[in-house]
Design a protein around this motif. Structure first.
Motif, short mmCIF file in Angstrom:
data_model
loop_
_atom_site.label_atom_id
_atom_site.label_comp_id
_atom_site.label_asym_id
_atom_site.label_seq_id
_atom_site.Cartn_x
_atom_site.Cartn_y
_atom_site.Cartn_z
N UNK A 195 -12.45 -15.84 -26.81
CA UNK A 195 -13.19 -16.55 -25.87
C UNK A 195 -14.64 -16.85 -26.41
N UNK A 196 -15.02 -16.12 -27.19
CA UNK A 196 -16.58 -16.09 -27.87
C UNK A 196 -16.32 -17.34 -28.69
N UNK A 197 -15.35 -17.69 -29.22
CA UNK A 197 -15.25 -18.52 -30.38
C UNK A 197 -14.46 -19.81 -29.76
N UNK A 226 -8.95 -10.49 -16.80
CA UNK A 226 -10.46 -10.61 -17.38
C UNK A 226 -11.24 -11.92 -16.37
N UNK A 227 -10.21 -12.73 -16.25
CA UNK A 227 -10.78 -14.04 -15.32
C UNK A 227 -11.34 -13.60 -14.15
N UNK A 232 -14.10 -13.71 -18.56
CA UNK A 232 -13.66 -14.91 -19.20
C UNK A 232 -13.35 -16.10 -18.25
N UNK A 233 -13.47 -17.30 -18.80
CA UNK A 233 -12.96 -18.44 -18.18
C UNK A 233 -12.04 -19.49 -19.04
N UNK A 234 -11.52 -20.57 -18.44
CA UNK A 234 -10.90 -21.30 -19.33
C UNK A 234 -11.05 -22.80 -18.92
N UNK A 249 -13.14 -19.07 -22.89
CA UNK A 249 -14.71 -19.41 -23.09
C UNK A 249 -15.09 -18.11 -22.40
N UNK A 250 -16.38 -17.57 -22.74
CA UNK A 250 -16.86 -16.42 -22.17
C UNK A 250 -17.58 -16.94 -20.58
#
Length: 272
Positions: A195-197, A226-227, A232-234, A249-250
């Motif tokens: 997610x960071x990348x 985690x969402x 994190x998100x998408x 993505x974070x």
């Protein structure tokens, strides 16, 4: 029968035994700490490793190998042919290291672990013969964790060097990687650095399944968790054929601003 103290820390005792360059060494009924330290020292040992035959209590081995950091390092040694693991049926055996000419008893006292060693020929031959018989009768302990070197290399090749570098920094910042409150598990770590990348969920989950970390389904379930926790998100990414894929993505500013070496600590503080 003379005895000498090899050291008062497990790593010192292990290093002293390996420095003697035995052809093989039996690690008999070790504590969890001894397993962890032996694996760590052996992975960093610069000389030629002997054949390491670890004969341990099944419950102890399972508990220690629940930690991805220890298990993946042990898997390195297994893949190199330097380590074999078997289950000891008789847990009344003393905790000791045995070579063909030396027996080292591991003695705990006051928070220290001393290595009392003897090279008395009659005693060492008896001990060596006894553990050799135990080894022949013991069942195999199978590691299901991939070797850390293979994990790193495949992550670099399949996903990218930046993700591999972040993954490595996160692992280095952790004392344990179990996912039981004391450390994030390997799937969570993989998803956070992905997610960071801004890596696609499909890509990181396929990599994780191919290398043997976990199934795609496990990655998907952990992603959803985690969402739900707001870590994190998408976002949807259209593709030429089929359903859009999800880019990770974070979702928390504290994670966005954290360097890789602190990512795990920040994530744990959010989870707690």
């Amino acid at each position: 029968m003379s005895q000498n103290l090899l050291g008062t820390r497990v790593e010192d005792v292990v290093r002293a035994v390996l420095d003697a360059e035995p052809a093989e060494v039996f690690v008999v009924n070790p504590s969890g700490e001894t397993v962890q330290e032996f694996v760590d020292v052996a992975n960093g040992f610069e000389g030629t490793l002997p054949e390491i035959r670890l004969l341990g209590d099944e419950r102890t081995l399972r508990d220690v190998m629940d930690d991805f950091i220890v298990a993946s390092s042990a898997a390195n040694l297994v893949e190199e042919g330097a380590l074999e693991l078997r289950v000891l049926d008789d847990d009344s055996r003393s905790s000791m290291l045995v070579t063909d000419d030396r027996t080292v008893a591991l003695v705990e006292a006051g928070g220290l672990v001393g290595g009392l060693t003897t090279d008395d020929r009659e005693f060492t031959e008896t001990a060596y013969d006894a553990v050799t018989e135990d080894w022949a009768d013991a069942g195999e302990f199978t590691l299901r964790t991939p070797a850390i070197d293979r994990v790193r290399q495949s992550l670099d090749d399949d996903i990218g060097p930046d993700v591999e570098d972040d993954f490595e920094h996160v692992l280095e910042s952790l004392e344990t990687a179990r996912g039981d409150g004391d450390g994030l598990d390997e799937v969570t770590i993989s998803l956070l650095v992905a997610a960071k990348n801004r890596v696609l969920l499909y890509d990181i989950s396929k990599w994780g399944e191919d290398v043997g970390i976990a199934s795609k389904a496990t990655f998907s379930r952990t992603k959803t968790k985690l969402e739900d926790l707001g870590l994190i998100d998408t976002e949807k990414v259209p593709i030429d054929v089929g359903r859009p894929r999800l880019r990770l993505k974070l979702a928390d500013d504290r994670l966005e601003d954290a360097p890789p070496s602190e990512l795990a600590n920040v994530a744990q503080s959010v989870l707690s």
